[in-house]
Motif scaffolding. Structure first.
Motif, mmCIF file in Angstrom:
data_model
loop_
_atom_site.group_PDB
_atom_site.id
_atom_site.type_symbol
_atom_site.label_atom_id
_atom_site.label_comp_id
_atom_site.label_asym_id
_atom_site.label_seq_id
_atom_site.Cartn_x
_atom_site.Cartn_y
_atom_site.Cartn_z
ATOM 1 N N THR A 180 0.834 -1.206 0.000
ATOM 2 C CA THR A 180 0.000 0.000 0.000
ATOM 3 C C THR A 180 0.866 1.253 0.000
ATOM 4 N N LYS A 181 1.945 1.245 0.789
ATOM 5 C CA LYS A 181 2.881 2.375 0.806
ATOM 6 C C LYS A 181 3.546 2.564 -0.557
ATOM 7 N N GLN A 218 1.977 7.049 -6.677
ATOM 8 C CA GLN A 218 1.061 8.151 -6.960
ATOM 9 C C GLN A 218 1.691 9.489 -6.593
ATOM 10 N N GLU A 219 2.513 9.506 -5.556
ATOM 11 C CA GLU A 219 3.190 10.754 -5.195
ATOM 12 C C GLU A 219 4.072 11.233 -6.345
ATOM 13 N N TYR A 256 -4.135 11.050 -5.247
ATOM 14 C CA TYR A 256 -3.154 11.039 -4.155
ATOM 15 C C TYR A 256 -3.868 10.972 -2.803
ATOM 16 N N ILE A 257 -4.938 11.726 -2.664
ATOM 17 C CA ILE A 257 -5.734 11.689 -1.427
ATOM 18 C C ILE A 257 -6.309 10.291 -1.211
ATOM 19 N N ASP A 258 -6.798 9.678 -2.282
ATOM 20 C CA ASP A 258 -7.327 8.308 -2.165
ATOM 21 C C ASP A 258 -6.246 7.335 -1.687
ATOM 22 N N ARG A 259 -5.043 7.463 -2.224
ATOM 23 C CA ARG A 259 -3.934 6.586 -1.806
ATOM 24 C C ARG A 259 -3.560 6.849 -0.347
ATOM 25 N N ILE A 260 -3.613 8.100 0.056
ATOM 26 C CA ILE A 260 -3.336 8.434 1.455
ATOM 27 C C ILE A 260 -4.388 7.805 2.368
ATOM 28 N N ASP A 261 -5.658 7.869 1.962
ATOM 29 C CA ASP A 261 -6.727 7.251 2.754
ATOM 30 C C ASP A 261 -6.512 5.743 2.880
#
Length: 249
Positions: free
Chosen positions: A149-150, A156-157, A223-228
């Motif tokens: 996941t990271k 994505q970052e 990016y927000i979705d990946r952070i979530d």
């Protein structure tokens, strides 16, 4: 058979039994030493395992705090991008409008937010071969899943950073930064604003800037979705480790 002859006859048998007894005693001593060493290593490994799990929980708590802060920053960036997009079509703008648009871009569009989760304990687990110490299979599987996941977050970052860079390049074409930046650093009242020369705002690059800005907004949202996803993974892993290793807050 006399007594002397009987004694000579029994001597080899007694020696054999004596040697056999010594062999078993030596074997038993070596075996017990092996068990003791094995037990000692097991205790040491358990201590290392618990120490590493406590360290990993600390890392994960740091991750969740960082991810939450970054998400809030990216949320402000989305709102700022929307504000810029709402002003952008007004290409017959006044000087005040151009300066406001430039300020919004500087505040919300051309900077980057990074979410870099901690890698201290996981690197130690991998590089030193300590993953084998984890006795709970569900924990080791969850750690590997969190690492995936990271990795998706980091991928994505990179896409997000590239999109911001492209917007920044078109921002330099749209605005004359040398002229406008002093007004950004030291704002003046609208009535004190001097008349801008024509080269301050190059409206021919509005379309390019707008296209790049829409792409940036999309990348920020992903990016927000990946952070979530990463935040949920970190929180779930914290709960799993604390339950498996009986770690108290």
């Amino acid at each position: 058979m006399d007594v002397h002859a009987s004694h000579l006859h029994n001597a080899p048998g007694k020696k054999f039994k004596h040697y056999l007894f010594e062999f078993f005693m030596l074997f038993f001593a070596v075996f017990c030493g092996f068990l003791a060493e094995n037990f000692r290593e097991h205790i040491i490994e358990n201590k290392w395992e618990n120490r590493l799990m406590h360290s990993l929980v600390d890392d994960l708590k740091s991750d969740t705090a960082l991810l939450a802060r970054t998400r809030n920053v990216l949320g402000r960036q989305i709102r700022g991008i929307d504000s810029v997009l709402s002003l952008l079509p007004q290409n017959t703008a006044t000087d005040e409008h151009i300066l406001k648009l430039f300020q919004l871009c500087e505040d919300h569009v051309v900077w980057k937010a990074r979410a870099r989760p901690a890698d201290r304990t996981v690197s130690q687990l991998k590089n030193a071969g300590f993953m084998r110490l984890i006795e709970h299979l569900e924990v080791s599987n969850a750690i590997l899943g969190y690492e995936e996941t990271k990795n998706r977050l980091m991928g994505q970052e990179n896409d997000y950073m590239e999109a911001v860079n492209l917007t920044g390049e078109s921002d330099k074409k749209l605005f004359n930064l040398v002229y406008l930046y002093p007004f950004y650093e030291h704002p003046v009242a609208p009535g004190q604003l001097p008349r801008f020369p024509k080269h301050v705002f190059n409206s021919s690059f509005i379309e390019e800037f707008g296209d790049n800005l829409y792409v940036e907004k999309l990348e920020v949202q992903v990016y927000i979705d990946r952070i979530d996803d990463t935040y949920r993974g970190a929180a779930a892993l914290i709960d799993l480790i604390k339950k498996a290793y009986q770690i108290e807050d």
